[in-house]
Design an enzyme around this catalytic site. Structure first.
Site, PDB file in Angstrom:
ATOM      1  N   ASP A  50     111.994  70.423  13.689  1.00 35.77           N
ATOM      2  CA  ASP A  50     110.613  69.943  13.579  1.00 35.77           C
ATOM      3  C   ASP A  50     109.915  70.629  12.414  1.00 35.77           C
ATOM      4  O   ASP A  50     109.359  69.986  11.535  1.00 35.77           O
ATOM      5  CB  ASP A  50     109.845  70.223  14.884  1.00 35.77           C
ATOM      6  CG  ASP A  50     110.548  69.642  16.088  1.00 35.77           C
ATOM      7  OD1 ASP A  50     110.679  68.423  16.145  1.00 35.77           O
ATOM      8  OD2 ASP A  50     110.987  70.422  16.954  1.00 35.77           O
ATOM      9  N   GLU A 100     118.703  66.894  12.384  1.00 36.74           N
ATOM     10  CA  GLU A 100     118.092  65.980  11.428  1.00 36.74           C
ATOM     11  C   GLU A 100     118.098  66.546  10.016  1.00 36.74           C
ATOM     12  O   GLU A 100     118.667  65.972   9.088  1.00 36.74           O
ATOM     13  CB  GLU A 100     116.650  65.707  11.892  1.00 36.74           C
ATOM     14  CG  GLU A 100     115.952  64.713  11.058  1.00 36.74           C
ATOM     15  CD  GLU A 100     114.797  64.040  11.788  1.00 36.74           C
ATOM     16  OE1 GLU A 100     113.839  63.708  11.118  1.00 36.74           O
ATOM     17  OE2 GLU A 100     114.845  63.827  13.022  1.00 36.74           O
TER      18      GLU A 100
HETATM   19  O1  TRH Z   1     117.510  73.032  14.557  1.00 33.76           O
HETATM   20  P1  TRH Z   1     117.901  71.634  14.789  1.00 33.76           P
HETATM   21  O2  TRH Z   1     118.842  71.428  15.880  1.00 33.76           O
HETATM   22  O3  TRH Z   1     116.629  70.746  15.007  1.00 33.76           O
HETATM   23  C1  TRH Z   1     116.564  69.720  15.958  1.00 33.76           C
HETATM   24  C2  TRH Z   1     116.632  68.369  15.312  1.00 33.76           C
HETATM   25  O4  TRH Z   1     115.742  68.231  14.232  1.00 33.76           O
HETATM   26  C3  TRH Z   1     116.348  67.297  16.317  1.00 33.76           C
HETATM   27  O5  TRH Z   1     116.252  66.058  15.683  1.00 33.76           O
HETATM   28  C4  TRH Z   1     115.053  67.622  17.049  1.00 33.76           C
HETATM   29  O6  TRH Z   1     114.842  66.695  18.009  1.00 33.76           O
HETATM   30  C5  TRH Z   1     115.151  68.988  17.670  1.00 33.76           C
HETATM   31  O7  TRH Z   1     115.389  69.949  16.672  1.00 33.76           O
HETATM   32  C6  TRH Z   1     113.899  69.374  18.428  1.00 33.76           C
HETATM   33  O8  TRH Z   1     118.608  71.035  13.454  1.00 33.76           O
HETATM   34  P2  TRH Z   1     118.021  70.587  12.053  1.00 33.76           P
HETATM   35  O9  TRH Z   1     117.239  69.326  12.181  1.00 33.76           O
HETATM   36  O10 TRH Z   1     119.135  70.568  11.139  1.00 33.76           O
HETATM   37  O11 TRH Z   1     117.016  71.730  11.608  1.00 33.76           O
HETATM   38  C7  TRH Z   1     117.435  72.999  11.196  1.00 33.76           C
HETATM   39  C8  TRH Z   1     116.509  73.519  10.106  1.00 33.76           C
HETATM   40  O12 TRH Z   1     116.777  74.882   9.857  1.00 33.76           O
HETATM   41  C9  TRH Z   1     116.715  72.803   8.769  1.00 33.76           C
HETATM   42  O13 TRH Z   1     115.468  72.674   8.098  1.00 33.76           O
HETATM   43  C10 TRH Z   1     117.604  73.744   7.997  1.00 33.76           C
HETATM   44  C11 TRH Z   1     117.087  75.064   8.488  1.00 33.76           C
HETATM   45  N1  TRH Z   1     118.001  76.197   8.372  1.00 33.76           N
HETATM   46  C12 TRH Z   1     117.700  77.153   7.453  1.00 33.76           C
HETATM   47  O14 TRH Z   1     116.709  77.030   6.699  1.00 33.76           O
HETATM   48  N2  TRH Z   1     118.513  78.237   7.371  1.00 33.76           N
HETATM   49  C13 TRH Z   1     119.610  78.403   8.138  1.00 33.76           C
HETATM   50  O15 TRH Z   1     120.324  79.416   8.014  1.00 33.76           O
HETATM   51  C14 TRH Z   1     119.917  77.355   9.081  1.00 33.76           C
HETATM   52  C15 TRH Z   1     121.152  77.483   9.946  1.00 33.76           C
HETATM   53  C16 TRH Z   1     119.089  76.275   9.175  1.00 33.76           C
END
Ligand code: TRH
Length: 385
Positions: free
Chosen positions: A22, A280
């Site tokens: 999010d 996402e």
């Molecule tokens: O963390 P998520 O599982 O988020 C999820 C999804 O968005 C899903 O659609 C939603 O319904 C739920 O949350 C509530 O996975 P996502 O979307 O990949 O988000 C991870 C974020 O973290 C992304 O912006 C990348 C960031 N990130 C970093 O900046 N550094 C890191 O080391 C890692 C592992 C991720």
């Protein structure tokens, strides 16, 4: 009713439900609206601690702070009486404060109110993108903005300079060596592959590790701290070390990484040979990395996420139907998201990695042609609804 044409000021509202997607999407969108479209952006976030993990510049103690061209506001229970922005994004149906809604309704020129939805490749998304929902009680209309993978959707986020930054990094061995050094690793050896692993708790990490342990090729798996902790501990029979720690068995080395700032996370995806991503935002970033990827949708009740997976696979594999790479990819992704043993499907997937990288590059070109999400959102508000 008069509405703001092409708003110049924006309020983005983000509630951190769980995980980082999010705030990951909202933060990226906020920066793009400010940097690339010259708009005034306020980002309201209820959980600054989660925000800080992907942006270490955030100070959890501050109610108001400026960060990279965006005004960041801590969104708390007692909401201040403020003038609404011209454009308002309610991210992922987070429900705006009643006081703010009433201020919108009282404005002479009504703000353009957008509900930003979750990303999906399902067909209905294009039909619902842009639909208007008039308020039954107030002179306001909310419109639905659906990100997606087709031209009739809101597209996905991609900064204007992303391709150039990726390309210069991927063509620069020194920049890559420096990146690895920052993570405490040497540049990869000739017979070594590096895989980033960002997954949900249910995935069969231990079974996959057993395959990597036993294969001839050296595999280094980079895992963000706090991810797959139980599975890693069970596989190695010991507690997971903190960030910087390493665990080894056979051909497998697992390196625990600190949670990286979003730009560094991009570099990780650009530098690895294959990326396991989820949800996402990391999913979209892995598509822009032009490397073979494995996607795990956010688990939802009644297998909703598996329908999302199938819909994306139909789109992603549409022009390779029947070929071996497409079949291998589909089978492995399905098994990974369903929590099925990977032994029967991993070898075929891995054998196709060169073909899958080529496909990833073609896919990124076609995705770009659909139009970019921040640009589409900035232009989304018509004069009148
Ligand atoms: O963390 P998520 O599982 O988020 C999820 C999804 O968005 C899903 O659609 C939603 O319904 C739920 O949350 C509530 O996975 P996502 O979307 O990949 O988000 C991870 C974020 O973290 C992304 O912006 C990348 C960031 N990130 C970093 O900046 N550094 C890191 O080391 C890692 C592992 C991720």
């Amino acid at each position: 009713m008069t509405y703001m044409p092409q708003p110049k000021s924006w309020d983005l509202f983000c509630r951190v439900v769980d995980n980082y997607g999010d705030i990951g999407v909202c933060w990226r969108l906020a920066r793009q609206l400010a940097d690339e479209h010259g708009l005034r952006v306020r980002l309201w976030v209820d959980d600054l601690a989660a925000f800080r993990r992907i942006c270490p510049d955030i100070d959890e103690a501050l109610a108001v702070q400026a960060c990279r061209g965006v005004e960041v506001r801590h969104w708390t229970e007692s909401f201040p009486g403020i003038e609404p922005a011209q454009g308002v994004v309610e991210a992922f149906a987070c429900e705006l404060p009643e006081r703010y809604i009433r201020s919108m309704a009282a404005s002479a020129a009504k703000p353009c109110w957008i509900n930003l939805e979750y990303l999906s490749a399902e067909d209905w998304v294009g039909e619902c993108h842009g639909l208007a929902s008039p308020s039954p009680r107030l002179p306001l209309t909310k419109r639905f903005f659906f990100p997606g993978f087709a031209p009739n959707t809101g597209g996905v986020l991609m900064e204007r300079d992303l391709s150039a930054r990726r390309q210069s990094f991927q063509q620069d061995a020194v920049a890559q060596a420096v990146f690895w050094q920052q993570l405490g690793l040497a540049a990869p050896g000739a017979a070594e592959s590096r895989i980033a692993l960002f997954c949900y708790p249910g995935s069969l990490v231990g079974e996959l590790f057993a395959l990597w342990r036993d294969q001839v090729e050296q595999m280094t798996c980079l895992v963000p701290e706090g991810i797959a902790g139980e599975a890693i501990a069970a596989f190695f029979g010991q507690a997971v070390p903190p960030a910087g720690g390493t665990l080894r068995r056979g051909s497998l080395e697992v390196r625990i990484l600190p949670f990286l700032e979003q730009h560094q996370f991009d570099r990780l995806l650009w530098a690895c040979d294959c990326n396991f991503v989820r949800g996402e935002d990391s999913f979209v970033r892995a598509q822009w990395a032009l490397k073979p990827l494995v996607w795990q949708p956010y688990p939802q009740a009644e297998g909703v996420h598996l329908r999302k997976l199938d819909a994306f696979l139909r789109t992603y594999c549409r022009d390779q139907s029947g070929n071996a790479a497409q079949q291998a990819l589909s089978r492995f992704w399905q098994a990974w998201s369903r929590g099925e043993a990977p032994a029967a499907v991993w070898p075929a997937f891995w054998a196709q990695r060169a073909e899958l990288a080529q496909h990833a590059a073609k896919w990124a070109v076609s995705l770009q042609e659909n139009g970019e999400m921040a640009a589409k959102l900035a232009e989304f508000c018509p004069n009148r609804l």
